[in-house]
Design a protein around this motif. Sequence first.
Motif, PDB file in Angstrom:
ATOM      1  N   VAL A 132       1.050  -1.012   0.255  1.00 52.97           N
ATOM      2  CA  VAL A 132       0.015  -0.380  -0.031  1.00 52.97           C
ATOM      3  C   VAL A 132       1.258   0.756  -0.244  1.00 52.97           C
ATOM      4  N   THR A 133       0.317   2.229  -0.519  1.00 54.20           N
ATOM      5  CA  THR A 133       0.664   3.549  -0.415  1.00 54.20           C
ATOM      6  C   THR A 133       1.816   3.743  -1.502  1.00 54.20           C
ATOM      7  N   ASP A 134       2.864   2.618  -2.134  1.00 50.27           N
ATOM      8  CA  ASP A 134       3.480   3.001  -3.064  1.00 50.27           C
ATOM      9  C   ASP A 134       2.991   3.274  -4.128  1.00 50.27           C
ATOM     10  N   VAL A 135       3.269   3.641  -5.257  1.00 48.63           N
ATOM     11  CA  VAL A 135       2.764   3.760  -6.837  1.00 48.63           C
ATOM     12  C   VAL A 135       2.312   2.932  -7.283  1.00 48.63           C
ATOM     13  N   GLY A 136       0.944   3.278  -7.422  1.00 51.60           N
ATOM     14  CA  GLY A 136      -0.289   1.940  -8.080  1.00 51.60           C
ATOM     15  C   GLY A 136      -0.807   1.096  -7.261  1.00 51.60           C
ATOM     16  N   THR A 137      -0.908   1.198  -5.743  1.00 46.17           N
ATOM     17  CA  THR A 137      -1.636   0.894  -4.660  1.00 46.17           C
ATOM     18  C   THR A 137      -1.992   1.462  -4.260  1.00 46.17           C
ATOM     19  N   LEU A 138      -2.900   1.035  -2.832  1.00 46.28           N
ATOM     20  CA  LEU A 138      -3.941   2.130  -2.329  1.00 46.28           C
ATOM     21  C   LEU A 138      -3.500   2.879  -1.123  1.00 46.28           C
ATOM     22  N   CYS A 139      -4.268   4.227  -0.976  1.00 42.98           N
ATOM     23  CA  CYS A 139      -3.095   4.706  -0.666  1.00 42.98           C
ATOM     24  C   CYS A 139      -4.226   5.752   0.986  1.00 42.98           C
ATOM     25  N   TRP A 140      -5.503   5.931   0.344  1.00 44.99           N
ATOM     26  CA  TRP A 140      -6.475   7.008   1.435  1.00 44.99           C
ATOM     27  C   TRP A 140      -7.703   6.017   0.932  1.00 44.99           C
ATOM     28  N   VAL A 212      -0.201   7.806  -7.491  1.00 42.48           N
ATOM     29  CA  VAL A 212       0.412   8.479  -8.950  1.00 42.48           C
ATOM     30  C   VAL A 212       1.591   8.488  -8.606  1.00 42.48           C
ATOM     31  N   ALA A 213       2.167   8.647 -10.077  1.00 45.56           N
ATOM     32  CA  ALA A 213       3.235   9.302  -9.890  1.00 45.56           C
ATOM     33  C   ALA A 213       2.850  10.485 -10.385  1.00 45.56           C
ATOM     34  N   PRO A 233      -7.848  16.834 -12.204  1.00 42.02           N
ATOM     35  CA  PRO A 233      -6.850  17.074 -11.163  1.00 42.02           C
ATOM     36  C   PRO A 233      -6.716  18.574 -10.831  1.00 42.02           C
ATOM     37  N   VAL A 234      -6.640  17.894  -9.578  1.00 44.47           N
ATOM     38  CA  VAL A 234      -6.291  19.071  -8.445  1.00 44.47           C
ATOM     39  C   VAL A 234      -5.266  19.369  -8.289  1.00 44.47           C
ATOM     40  N   PHE A 235      -4.480  20.981  -7.097  1.00 53.53           N
ATOM     41  CA  PHE A 235      -3.801  20.707  -6.737  1.00 53.53           C
ATOM     42  C   PHE A 235      -4.130  21.362  -5.424  1.00 53.53           C
ATOM     43  N   MET A 236      -4.174  20.604  -3.529  1.00 51.73           N
ATOM     44  CA  MET A 236      -3.497  20.667  -2.703  1.00 51.73           C
ATOM     45  C   MET A 236      -2.802  20.916  -1.857  1.00 51.73           C
ATOM     46  N   GLU A 237      -2.376  22.393  -1.663  1.00 53.74           N
ATOM     47  CA  GLU A 237      -0.964  22.099  -0.787  1.00 53.74           C
ATOM     48  C   GLU A 237      -0.863  21.059   0.767  1.00 53.74           C
ATOM     49  N   GLY A 238       0.403  21.114   0.740  1.00 55.96           N
ATOM     50  CA  GLY A 238       0.202  19.935   1.594  1.00 55.96           C
ATOM     51  C   GLY A 238      -0.163  18.671   1.308  1.00 55.96           C
ATOM     52  N   VAL A 239      -0.894  18.246   1.086  1.00 57.55           N
ATOM     53  CA  VAL A 239      -1.683  16.786   0.136  1.00 57.55           C
ATOM     54  C   VAL A 239      -1.045  16.342  -0.557  1.00 57.55           C
ATOM     55  N   GLY A 240      -1.658  17.471  -2.080  1.00 56.27           N
ATOM     56  CA  GLY A 240      -0.991  16.521  -3.077  1.00 56.27           C
ATOM     57  C   GLY A 240      -2.048  17.090  -4.013  1.00 56.27           C
ATOM     58  N   ARG A 241      -1.697  16.428  -5.608  1.00 57.77           N
ATOM     59  CA  ARG A 241      -2.406  16.289  -6.733  1.00 57.77           C
ATOM     60  C   ARG A 241      -3.403  15.784  -7.110  1.00 57.77           C
ATOM     61  N   PHE A 242      -4.553  15.706  -6.895  1.00 54.48           N
ATOM     62  CA  PHE A 242      -5.544  14.461  -7.223  1.00 54.48           C
ATOM     63  C   PHE A 242      -6.772  14.311  -7.772  1.00 54.48           C
ATOM     64  N   ALA A 243      -7.200  13.264  -8.607  1.00 55.66           N
ATOM     65  CA  ALA A 243      -8.163  13.767  -9.480  1.00 55.66           C
ATOM     66  C   ALA A 243      -9.262  12.238  -9.233  1.00 55.66           C
ATOM     67  N   LYS A 244     -10.645  12.731  -9.693  1.00 61.38           N
ATOM     68  CA  LYS A 244     -11.570  11.200  -9.240  1.00 61.38           C
ATOM     69  C   LYS A 244     -12.086  10.892 -11.058  1.00 61.38           C
ATOM     70  N   LEU A 245     -11.670   9.293  -9.971  1.00 60.55           N
ATOM     71  CA  LEU A 245     -12.121   9.347 -12.441  1.00 60.55           C
ATOM     72  C   LEU A 245     -13.509   7.431 -12.094  1.00 60.55           C
ATOM     73  N   ILE A 256      -3.730  10.103  -6.384  1.00 63.24           N
ATOM     74  CA  ILE A 256      -3.052  11.131  -6.014  1.00 63.24           C
ATOM     75  C   ILE A 256      -1.720  11.226  -6.005  1.00 63.24           C
ATOM     76  N   ALA A 257      -1.646  12.022  -6.755  1.00 60.03           N
ATOM     77  CA  ALA A 257       0.388  12.770  -6.278  1.00 60.03           C
ATOM     78  C   ALA A 257       0.380  12.805  -5.217  1.00 60.03           C
ATOM     79  N   SER A 258       1.013  12.180  -3.960  1.00 61.34           N
ATOM     80  CA  SER A 258       0.684  13.110  -2.797  1.00 61.34           C
ATOM     81  C   SER A 258       2.026  14.118  -2.582  1.00 61.34           C
ATOM     82  N   ALA A 259       1.808  15.139  -1.831  1.00 57.05           N
ATOM     83  CA  ALA A 259       3.040  15.655  -1.685  1.00 57.05           C
ATOM     84  C   ALA A 259       4.201  15.327  -0.736  1.00 57.05           C
ATOM     85  N   PRO A 260       5.417  15.708  -1.200  1.00 54.04           N
ATOM     86  CA  PRO A 260       6.122  14.716  -0.498  1.00 54.04           C
ATOM     87  C   PRO A 260       5.627  15.035   1.880  1.00 54.04           C
TER      88      PRO A 260
END
Length: 264
Positions: A132-140, A212-213, A233-245, A256-260
């Motif tokens: 989980v949490t890796d690119v290509g896996t469930l994270c949230w 996702v990357a 896709p939208v960006f949220m500070e401290g969260v990352g860039r995400f989209a609903k599909l 989501i491409a999570s923020a570091p």
Amino acid sequence: MLTTDYKDGSPNWVDLGTPDMDGAADFYAGLFGWEFRPGGEEAGGYGMFRLRGKTVAGGMAVTAEQGPSAWTVYFQTRDADATAAAVVEAGGSVAFPPRDVMDFGRMAIFADPSGVAFAAWQPMRNKGLDAVTDVGTLCWAELYTGDVAAASGFYRSVFGWEMAEMPFEGGAYTMVKPAGTADGEAFGGLVPIAADPVEDTEQPYWTPYFEVADCDVVAAKAEESGGKVRMSPVFMEGVGRFAKLADPYGARFAVIASAPASGV
């Protein structure tokens, strides 16, 4: 953050029910690089999505009579039967009573008081997803609901979840984590439907997020492959860039491409 050190109440499995398993497998292979491995006759057609040698989701074909195409999120329980009793006591219902899945674990499918489907997995030989949490896996995971307070009360009584409000400009986000864990172990959130810009969310539902990357690339690929971009896709500070599909058969999910993490 979701990890494979699963706690009671945390997501430990996710699976897809779809009318076209071959078509869905092709779609997610192109999107995430997943390989679908169907199970044998004893598995009743249920198979596993694999990525880099690890199981990252399950899937099986369903008929229209069995329900619409959808992703289902499973939450860990040490006792599926006790969880079923708690669901009923809290006003929910049991759609699929607890049953053993060979010696892998014990599962059940429920609906909360607003009719949202979710499931529980009691691990035996299968402890849950391998990654989980890796690119290509469930994270949230997020619940879109018409009544955050009522949903909070229901899931708290069933799983013992702890909730915390995370303020942001214009509102607050209800974070969810297993009981007795640190804030960093939050795995999901509760979102009022009225605050969601996606037009087709009049009915409440759970949705899984996959890491996702590059959110924009994945969203474009989903649409090119016959899926739907439900929210660009939208960006949220401290969260990352995400989209609903949604996939070509209507199963809703998010990426989501999570923020570091802070300090990284």
